[in-house]
Each structure stands twice: as structure tokens, then as C-alpha cells.
Design a protein around this motif. Structure first.
Motif, PDB file in Angstrom:
ATOM      1  N   MET A  56      85.724  49.129 130.377  1.00 23.50           N
ATOM      2  CA  MET A  56      87.048  48.830 129.919  1.00 23.50           C
ATOM      3  C   MET A  56      87.801  47.976 130.923  1.00 23.50           C
ATOM      4  N   LEU A  57      87.472  48.122 132.188  1.00 24.45           N
ATOM      5  CA  LEU A  57      88.158  47.342 133.210  1.00 24.45           C
ATOM      6  C   LEU A  57      87.743  45.869 133.197  1.00 24.45           C
ATOM      7  N   ALA A  58      86.610  45.562 132.615  1.00 25.29           N
ATOM      8  CA  ALA A  58      86.157  44.178 132.559  1.00 25.29           C
ATOM      9  C   ALA A  58      86.447  43.520 131.211  1.00 25.29           C
ATOM     10  N   THR A  59      87.041  44.238 130.287  1.00 28.91           N
ATOM     11  CA  THR A  59      87.316  43.712 128.952  1.00 28.91           C
ATOM     12  C   THR A  59      88.530  42.786 129.004  1.00 28.91           C
ATOM     13  N   PRO A  60      88.431  41.613 128.397  1.00 24.39           N
ATOM     14  CA  PRO A  60      89.573  40.694 128.402  1.00 24.39           C
ATOM     15  C   PRO A  60      90.689  41.190 127.473  1.00 24.39           C
ATOM     16  N   GLU A  61      91.874  40.578 127.626  1.00 30.30           N
ATOM     17  CA  GLU A  61      93.001  40.911 126.765  1.00 30.30           C
ATOM     18  C   GLU A  61      92.696  40.527 125.323  1.00 30.30           C
ATOM     19  N   ILE A  62      93.235  41.314 124.390  1.00 32.24           N
ATOM     20  CA  ILE A  62      92.990  41.082 122.968  1.00 32.24           C
ATOM     21  C   ILE A  62      94.345  40.942 122.279  1.00 32.24           C
ATOM     22  N   GLU A  63      94.484  39.937 121.455  1.00 28.40           N
ATOM     23  CA  GLU A  63      95.711  39.788 120.681  1.00 28.40           C
ATOM     24  C   GLU A  63      95.462  40.324 119.276  1.00 28.40           C
ATOM     25  N   VAL A  64      96.323  41.242 118.839  1.00 34.22           N
ATOM     26  CA  VAL A  64      96.156  41.915 117.564  1.00 34.22           C
ATOM     27  C   VAL A  64      97.356  41.587 116.682  1.00 34.22           C
ATOM     28  N   THR A 124      94.045  51.815 133.594  1.00 30.82           N
ATOM     29  CA  THR A 124      94.765  52.207 134.804  1.00 30.82           C
ATOM     30  C   THR A 124      95.722  53.355 134.514  1.00 30.82           C
ATOM     31  N   LYS A 125      96.457  53.273 133.394  1.00 31.42           N
ATOM     32  CA  LYS A 125      97.382  54.347 133.031  1.00 31.42           C
ATOM     33  C   LYS A 125      96.636  55.641 132.733  1.00 31.42           C
ATOM     34  N   LEU A 126      95.495  55.549 132.067  1.00 30.18           N
ATOM     35  CA  LEU A 126      94.694  56.742 131.792  1.00 30.18           C
ATOM     36  C   LEU A 126      94.221  57.409 133.078  1.00 30.18           C
ATOM     37  N   MET A 127      93.844  56.614 134.069  1.00 31.25           N
ATOM     38  CA  MET A 127      93.392  57.183 135.345  1.00 31.25           C
ATOM     39  C   MET A 127      94.541  57.856 136.082  1.00 31.25           C
ATOM     40  N   VAL A 128      95.738  57.291 136.004  1.00 36.67           N
ATOM     41  CA  VAL A 128      96.905  57.913 136.633  1.00 36.67           C
ATOM     42  C   VAL A 128      97.204  59.252 135.961  1.00 36.67           C
ATOM     43  N   ILE A 129      97.134  59.285 134.631  1.00 39.36           N
ATOM     44  CA  ILE A 129      97.367  60.530 133.891  1.00 39.36           C
ATOM     45  C   ILE A 129      96.314  61.567 134.254  1.00 39.36           C
ATOM     46  N   ARG A 130      95.052  61.142 134.346  1.00 38.07           N
ATOM     47  CA  ARG A 130      93.978  62.061 134.722  1.00 38.07           C
ATOM     48  C   ARG A 130      94.230  62.638 136.110  1.00 38.07           C
ATOM     49  N   ASP A 131      94.668  61.808 137.055  1.00 40.68           N
ATOM     50  CA  ASP A 131      94.962  62.288 138.405  1.00 40.68           C
ATOM     51  C   ASP A 131      96.093  63.306 138.395  1.00 40.68           C
ATOM     52  N   GLN A 132      97.143  63.052 137.585  1.00 40.06           N
ATOM     53  CA  GLN A 132      98.272  63.968 137.521  1.00 40.06           C
ATOM     54  C   GLN A 132      97.840  65.316 136.950  1.00 40.06           C
TER      55      GLN A 132
END
Length: 139
Positions: free
Chosen positions: A1-9, A60-68
Motif C-alpha cells: 500500500m505504501l508503494a501504490t500511486p494516488e488514485i483519482e475517483v 500512515t494513518k492506519l499505522m498511527v491508529i494501530r500504535d495508539q
């Protein structure tokens, strides 16, 4: 997921009263709700916009939540140990059967995790996570 480019939806949302599912009262003849879908003069309208999805930010946000949550679980282990010691002392006295409030009353309130973690504000489901931790630790 960290290497996935931005996607416009492209997002397309129906405009109007509850996206056509709301009702303007009850039809006196049929007893059914009066909905926008039954009106032949109202055409569906849509609101469209482009949304940029950034997988790196989401990860990145998911990892911060996991740490909390991990930090909260570590703090909560201390509550479980203190609660276990309290229950052991009450049961060792032998009068727990005559005083059930010692087990389920105000005595255990001090062992619930506070809504403030050692690192600041707690996650929204702190008490549910505590209950899950208690179930996992005692089974």
C-alpha cells in the motif's frame, strides 16, 4: 500500500430528499409512503466530484491508529492485573457471597480504563477494546 500511486475517483451522489428514499407523508388511499420515485415530473439529479485517494496517507494513518490502540492495550493490562488482585482479595475474605456489591458495585469502578491514555486522548472504542482484552486474557 505504501508503494501504490494516488488514485483519482469520480464520486456521483444523488441530490434531493434522502436520495429518493425519503417520503413526503403517507398516501391516505393506499397507506404507503409518498416518495419522490412516484413523481413523474421530478427527474433524478446528481452531484459529481473527483476525490483523490492517497494510499500512503491512509496507510500512515492506519499505522498511527494501530500504535495508539497497542499503547492503550498495554495500559489496560495494568487494570486487569489490579482487578484480578482485588477480586482475589474479596474472594479470599470469604464474604463475597453475602456482599455481591463488592464484586459488581463501586469496588470495580476504579479498575476501568480512563478515557485518557498516557499519550493523550483515547480511541473512540477504548472500553470495547478493554472488554475484548479481558475476554482474550481470561479465556
Amino acid at each position: 500500500m505504501l508503494a501504490t500511486p494516488e488514485i483519482e475517483v469520480a464520486v456521483r451522489k444523488t441530490m434531493g430528499c434522502a436520495a429518493g428514499r425519503g417520503h413526503g407523508g403517507i398516501n391516505g388511499a393506499t397507506g404507503l409512503p409518498i416518495t419522490r420515485n412516484q413523481n413523474p415530473y421530478l427527474k433524478p439529479r446528481y452531484f459529481e466530484y473527483q476525490e483523490l485517494v492517497r494510499p500512503v496517507e491512509i496507510a500512515t494513518k492506519l499505522m498511527v491508529i494501530r500504535d495508539q490502540i497497542a499503547a492503550e492495550l498495554v495500559d489496560d493490562m495494568g487494570f486487569l492485573v489490579a482487578e484480578g488482585k482485588f477480586l482475589s482479595s474479596v474472594l479470599a475474605d470469604g464474604d463475597a457471597a453475602t456482599r455481591p456489591q463488592d464484586l459488581f458495585g463501586s469496588g470495580l469502578d476504579g479498575f476501568m480504563p480512563s478515557l485518557a491514555c498516557s499519550e493523550g486522548r483515547s480511541s473512540p472504542f477504548r472500553l470495547a477494546n478493554f472488554d475484548l482484552l479481558k475476554l482474550l486474557a481470561t479465556k
